[in-house]
Design a protein around this motif. Structure first.
Motif, PDB file in Angstrom:
ATOM      1  N   VAL A  45     -12.074 -10.513 -15.151  1.00 21.45           N
ATOM      2  CA  VAL A  45     -10.621 -10.666 -15.170  1.00 21.45           C
ATOM      3  C   VAL A  45     -10.244 -11.548 -16.348  1.00 21.45           C
ATOM      4  CG1 VAL A  45      -8.604 -11.449 -13.913  1.00 21.45           C
ATOM      5  CG2 VAL A  45     -10.543 -10.474 -12.658  1.00 21.45           C
ATOM      6  N   ALA A  46      -9.453 -11.043 -17.253  1.00 22.61           N
ATOM      7  CA  ALA A  46      -8.996 -11.837 -18.394  1.00 22.61           C
ATOM      8  C   ALA A  46      -7.791 -12.671 -17.978  1.00 22.61           C
ATOM      9  CB  ALA A  46      -8.622 -10.921 -19.555  1.00 22.61           C
ATOM     10  N   CYS A  47      -7.857 -13.965 -18.294  1.00 16.76           N
ATOM     11  CA  CYS A  47      -6.789 -14.872 -17.870  1.00 16.76           C
ATOM     12  C   CYS A  47      -5.916 -15.331 -19.024  1.00 16.76           C
ATOM     13  CB  CYS A  47      -7.391 -16.080 -17.155  1.00 16.76           C
ATOM     14  SG  CYS A  47      -8.294 -15.642 -15.660  1.00 16.76           S
ATOM     15  N   GLY A  48      -6.161 -14.814 -20.227  1.00 15.82           N
ATOM     16  CA  GLY A  48      -5.250 -15.119 -21.331  1.00 15.82           C
ATOM     17  C   GLY A  48      -5.353 -16.533 -21.828  1.00 15.82           C
ATOM     18  N   GLY A  49      -6.571 -17.089 -21.938  1.00 17.71           N
ATOM     19  CA  GLY A  49      -6.726 -18.455 -22.418  1.00 17.71           C
ATOM     20  C   GLY A  49      -6.340 -18.581 -23.876  1.00 17.71           C
ATOM     21  N   SER A  50      -5.973 -19.777 -24.293  1.00 16.10           N
ATOM     22  CA  SER A  50      -5.485 -19.991 -25.645  1.00 16.10           C
ATOM     23  C   SER A  50      -6.579 -19.921 -26.684  1.00 16.10           C
ATOM     24  CB  SER A  50      -4.794 -21.363 -25.722  1.00 16.10           C
ATOM     25  OG  SER A  50      -5.710 -22.398 -25.436  1.00 16.10           O
ATOM     26  N   SER A  51      -7.880 -19.901 -26.247  1.00 12.07           N
ATOM     27  CA  SER A  51      -8.955 -19.917 -27.227  1.00 12.07           C
ATOM     28  C   SER A  51      -9.288 -18.531 -27.761  1.00 12.07           C
ATOM     29  CB  SER A  51     -10.210 -20.523 -26.595  1.00 12.07           C
ATOM     30  OG  SER A  51     -10.631 -19.715 -25.521  1.00 12.07           O
ATOM     31  N   SER A  52      -8.714 -17.457 -27.223  1.00 12.04           N
ATOM     32  CA  SER A  52      -9.109 -16.103 -27.557  1.00 12.04           C
ATOM     33  C   SER A  52      -8.727 -15.744 -28.993  1.00 12.04           C
ATOM     34  CB  SER A  52      -8.465 -15.107 -26.594  1.00 12.04           C
ATOM     35  OG  SER A  52      -8.934 -15.330 -25.283  1.00 12.04           O
ATOM     36  N   ASP A  53      -9.623 -14.983 -29.648  1.00 16.59           N
ATOM     37  CA  ASP A  53      -9.371 -14.442 -30.975  1.00 16.59           C
ATOM     38  C   ASP A  53      -9.254 -12.939 -30.817  1.00 16.59           C
ATOM     39  OD1 ASP A  53     -11.233 -14.494 -34.137  1.00 16.59           O
ATOM     40  OD2 ASP A  53      -9.384 -13.505 -33.549  1.00 16.59           O
ATOM     41  N   ILE A  54      -8.035 -12.399 -30.956  1.00 17.95           N
ATOM     42  CA  ILE A  54      -7.817 -10.984 -30.662  1.00 17.95           C
ATOM     43  C   ILE A  54      -8.393 -10.075 -31.734  1.00 17.95           C
ATOM     44  CG2 ILE A  54      -5.721 -11.466 -29.329  1.00 17.95           C
ATOM     45  CD1 ILE A  54      -4.088 -10.628 -31.773  1.00 17.95           C
ATOM     46  N   SER A  55      -8.937 -10.648 -32.805  1.00 15.98           N
ATOM     47  CA  SER A  55      -9.460  -9.823 -33.882  1.00 15.98           C
ATOM     48  C   SER A  55     -10.807  -9.213 -33.543  1.00 15.98           C
ATOM     49  CB  SER A  55      -9.589 -10.652 -35.170  1.00 15.98           C
ATOM     50  OG  SER A  55     -10.537 -11.690 -34.991  1.00 15.98           O
ATOM     51  N   GLY A  56     -11.460  -9.635 -32.471  1.00 15.87           N
ATOM     52  CA  GLY A  56     -12.764  -9.076 -32.163  1.00 15.87           C
ATOM     53  C   GLY A  56     -13.271  -9.529 -30.816  1.00 15.87           C
ATOM     54  N   THR A  57     -14.385  -8.918 -30.409  1.00 21.18           N
ATOM     55  CA  THR A  57     -15.027  -9.260 -29.143  1.00 21.18           C
ATOM     56  C   THR A  57     -16.511  -9.459 -29.367  1.00 21.18           C
ATOM     57  OG1 THR A  57     -15.389  -6.928 -28.582  1.00 21.18           O
ATOM     58  CG2 THR A  57     -13.354  -7.955 -27.777  1.00 21.18           C
ATOM     59  N   SER A  86     -35.606 -17.668 -14.887  1.00 28.68           N
ATOM     60  CA  SER A  86     -34.150 -17.723 -14.754  1.00 28.68           C
ATOM     61  C   SER A  86     -33.667 -16.452 -14.075  1.00 28.68           C
ATOM     62  CB  SER A  86     -33.474 -17.876 -16.124  1.00 28.68           C
ATOM     63  OG  SER A  86     -33.735 -16.748 -16.944  1.00 28.68           O
ATOM     64  N   GLU A  87     -32.446 -16.505 -13.573  1.00 27.94           N
ATOM     65  CA  GLU A  87     -31.830 -15.347 -12.946  1.00 27.94           C
ATOM     66  C   GLU A  87     -30.450 -15.136 -13.553  1.00 27.94           C
ATOM     67  OE1 GLU A  87     -30.979 -13.596  -8.458  1.00 27.94           O
ATOM     68  OE2 GLU A  87     -32.508 -15.124  -8.822  1.00 27.94           O
ATOM     69  N   ILE A  88     -30.125 -13.887 -13.836  1.00 27.08           N
ATOM     70  CA  ILE A  88     -28.892 -13.565 -14.543  1.00 27.08           C
ATOM     71  C   ILE A  88     -27.696 -13.620 -13.600  1.00 27.08           C
ATOM     72  CG2 ILE A  88     -27.665 -11.785 -15.832  1.00 27.08           C
ATOM     73  CD1 ILE A  88     -30.423 -10.773 -16.769  1.00 27.08           C
ATOM     74  N   LEU A  89     -26.640 -14.270 -14.062  1.00 27.99           N
ATOM     75  CA  LEU A  89     -25.373 -14.289 -13.345  1.00 27.99           C
ATOM     76  C   LEU A  89     -24.368 -13.320 -13.973  1.00 27.99           C
ATOM     77  CD1 LEU A  89     -24.643 -18.027 -12.473  1.00 27.99           C
ATOM     78  CD2 LEU A  89     -24.993 -16.149 -10.872  1.00 27.99           C
ATOM     79  N   VAL A  90     -24.230 -13.400 -15.271  1.00 29.71           N
ATOM     80  CA  VAL A  90     -23.322 -12.524 -16.008  1.00 29.71           C
ATOM     81  C   VAL A  90     -24.140 -11.857 -17.105  1.00 29.71           C
ATOM     82  CG1 VAL A  90     -21.225 -12.386 -17.405  1.00 29.71           C
ATOM     83  CG2 VAL A  90     -21.366 -14.053 -15.534  1.00 29.71           C
ATOM     84  N   ASP A  91     -24.154 -10.526 -17.122  1.00 25.63           N
ATOM     85  CA  ASP A  91     -25.059  -9.814 -18.034  1.00 25.63           C
ATOM     86  C   ASP A  91     -24.283  -8.857 -18.931  1.00 25.63           C
ATOM     87  OD1 ASP A  91     -27.279  -8.895 -19.288  1.00 25.63           O
ATOM     88  OD2 ASP A  91     -28.022  -7.695 -17.616  1.00 25.63           O
ATOM     89  N   GLY A  92     -24.115  -9.247 -20.176  1.00 25.02           N
ATOM     90  CA  GLY A  92     -23.566  -8.342 -21.168  1.00 25.02           C
ATOM     91  C   GLY A  92     -22.110  -7.984 -20.984  1.00 25.02           C
ATOM     92  N   GLU A  93     -21.273  -8.966 -20.602  1.00 24.47           N
ATOM     93  CA  GLU A  93     -19.844  -8.704 -20.444  1.00 24.47           C
ATOM     94  C   GLU A  93     -19.113  -8.894 -21.779  1.00 24.47           C
ATOM     95  OE1 GLU A  93     -18.164  -7.606 -17.715  1.00 24.47           O
ATOM     96  OE2 GLU A  93     -20.159  -7.322 -16.856  1.00 24.47           O
ATOM     97  N   ILE A  94     -18.181  -7.994 -22.059  1.00 19.38           N
ATOM     98  CA  ILE A  94     -17.404  -8.062 -23.289  1.00 19.38           C
ATOM     99  C   ILE A  94     -16.278  -9.081 -23.119  1.00 19.38           C
ATOM    100  CG2 ILE A  94     -16.024  -6.763 -24.946  1.00 19.38           C
ATOM    101  CD1 ILE A  94     -18.940  -5.930 -24.824  1.00 19.38           C
ATOM    102  N   VAL A  95     -16.213 -10.056 -24.027  1.00 24.17           N
ATOM    103  CA  VAL A  95     -15.169 -11.088 -23.977  1.00 24.17           C
ATOM    104  C   VAL A  95     -14.626 -11.314 -25.383  1.00 24.17           C
ATOM    105  CG1 VAL A  95     -16.225 -12.251 -21.984  1.00 24.17           C
ATOM    106  CG2 VAL A  95     -16.800 -12.990 -24.304  1.00 24.17           C
ATOM    107  N   PRO A  96     -13.424 -11.867 -25.500  1.00 26.43           N
ATOM    108  CA  PRO A  96     -12.867 -12.147 -26.827  1.00 26.43           C
ATOM    109  C   PRO A  96     -13.703 -13.158 -27.598  1.00 26.43           C
ATOM    110  CG  PRO A  96     -11.147 -12.182 -25.156  1.00 26.43           C
ATOM    111  CD  PRO A  96     -12.445 -12.128 -24.420  1.00 26.43           C
ATOM    112  N   VAL A  97     -13.790 -12.954 -28.894  1.00 25.09           N
ATOM    113  CA  VAL A  97     -14.442 -13.928 -29.767  1.00 25.09           C
ATOM    114  C   VAL A  97     -13.697 -15.253 -29.676  1.00 25.09           C
ATOM    115  CG1 VAL A  97     -14.853 -14.525 -32.180  1.00 25.09           C
ATOM    116  CG2 VAL A  97     -15.373 -12.213 -31.349  1.00 25.09           C
ATOM    117  N   ALA A  98     -14.444 -16.334 -29.437  1.00 21.32           N
ATOM    118  CA  ALA A  98     -13.808 -17.641 -29.280  1.00 21.32           C
ATOM    119  C   ALA A  98     -14.867 -18.721 -29.207  1.00 21.32           C
ATOM    120  CB  ALA A  98     -12.946 -17.677 -28.018  1.00 21.32           C
TER     121      ALA A  98
END
Length: 314
Positions: A16-28, A84-96
């Motif tokens: 779920v994207a929450c629109g944080g101020s750190s996001s760079d919309i130019s890439g992921t 180790s055990e994976i919690l989040v694996d390969g999720e696409i997020v904004p560059v930041a």
């Protein structure tokens, strides 16, 4: 510290994207998060049930949220020695450059009254499950304030280190335990491992506790920086990480240890056969021996052994 089948998997989750101020919309970029543990003595299991993971914006608010389809019950004691055990694996997020992480945990009520098994988060001691309370874990969550850099079109992989030796304390006679975790976040490309052998003759000496004869209650501690004075958890010079011992199967009577996810740099390592008496909230009178300097390089394994000869030289 005294108390009365690892599978690495990718869990179903909803991003779920929450629109944080750190996001760079130019890439992921691609975000990966795993969890590991430094051990604790005299427990059979330490299970923490993770409900959500949040990437924090640089201003501290939620930027990206990962909500699991069902709570992920992770036995931290199964994640020792560099596992180790994976919690989040390969999720696409904004560059930041994100400001840290927040873990939301399914935990028993803080009062510990009228609780009956099964528990979402628990500690198992001598085959019995006890509720494991994570203060604010289900509300504000467990926060780690550490930069996470997500680069464009690249994998940004990080690991959370739960140090159980510093984190668990019994709540008087209530029949439950508190988990106040000491969390360390590292970038997977920046870490290495130290591992080696502890000779069995070190454990048979008079100053070692009875349980140390089998390796239980003995540990190797690692401290940031060279030339450090070794001390216990709860002291002014706490270890950064530690590892319990595992008997070698070659019949030699020696033991192995391994500590992973150490950021590249200089450290001091020391051995104690009295680690079972290390209470996390007290400065205990515990003997440390054989302190040695070591250098960790990213992506490499460093060998460091503890023998009677090394102790005698010191």
């Amino acid at each position: 510290m005294k108390f009365p089948a690892l599978s690495v998997a990718t869990f179903g989750l909803v991003a779920v994207a929450c629109g944080g101020s750190s996001s760079d919309i130019s890439g992921t970029g691609i975000f990966k998060l795993a969890i590991t543990d430094a051990p604790v003595d005299n427990a059979d299991a330490v299970v923490v049930s993770v409900v959500e993971v949040h990437l924090l914006a640089s201003d501290g608010g939620d930027a990206e949220s990962f909500i699991f389809d069902s709570p992920q019950a992770i036995d931290l004691l199964a994640l020792q020695g560099g596992l180790s055990e994976i919690l989040v694996d390969g999720e696409i997020v904004p560059v930041a450059t994100y400001g840290g992480l927040r873990l939301v945990v399914d935990t028993p009520a803080p009062s510990c009254n009228n609780l009956t098994a099964p528990f979402a988060s628990y500690i198992t001691i001598d085959g019995t499950d006890y509720p494991l309370v994570v203060p604010s874990g289900s509300q504000s969550g467990l926060k780690i304030n550490s930069q996470i850099v997500v680069e464009p079109d690249a994998l940004s992989a990080y690991t959370i280190d739960f140090d159980l030796r510093k984190s668990i304390a019994q709540r008087g006679a209530t029949g439950c335990y508190n988990l106040r975790p000491t969390l360390r976040l590292v970038g997977d490309r920046e870490v290495g491992t130290v591992a080696g052998v502890v000779s069995g003759d070190l454990l048979s000496r008079e100053q070692c506790t009875a349980e140390a004869q089998s390796g239980a209650g003995a540990a190797v501690y690692v401290y940031p920086g060279a030339g450090q004075a070794a001390d216990d958890v709860g002291s002014q010079n706490e270890p950064l990480a530690s590892a319990t011992l595992n008997a070698l199967e070659d019949g030699s009577g020696d033991f192995s240890y391994s500590i992973g996810f150490l950021t590249a740099g200089n450290y001091t390592a020391a051995f104690s056969c009295q680690a079972g008496d290390d209470e996390p909230e007290a400065d205990d009178d515990i003997l440390f021996e054989g302190a040695q300097d070591l250098a960790i390089s990213a992506g490499e394994d460093t060998e460091l052994n503890f023998t009677l000869q090394i102790l005698e030289e010191r």
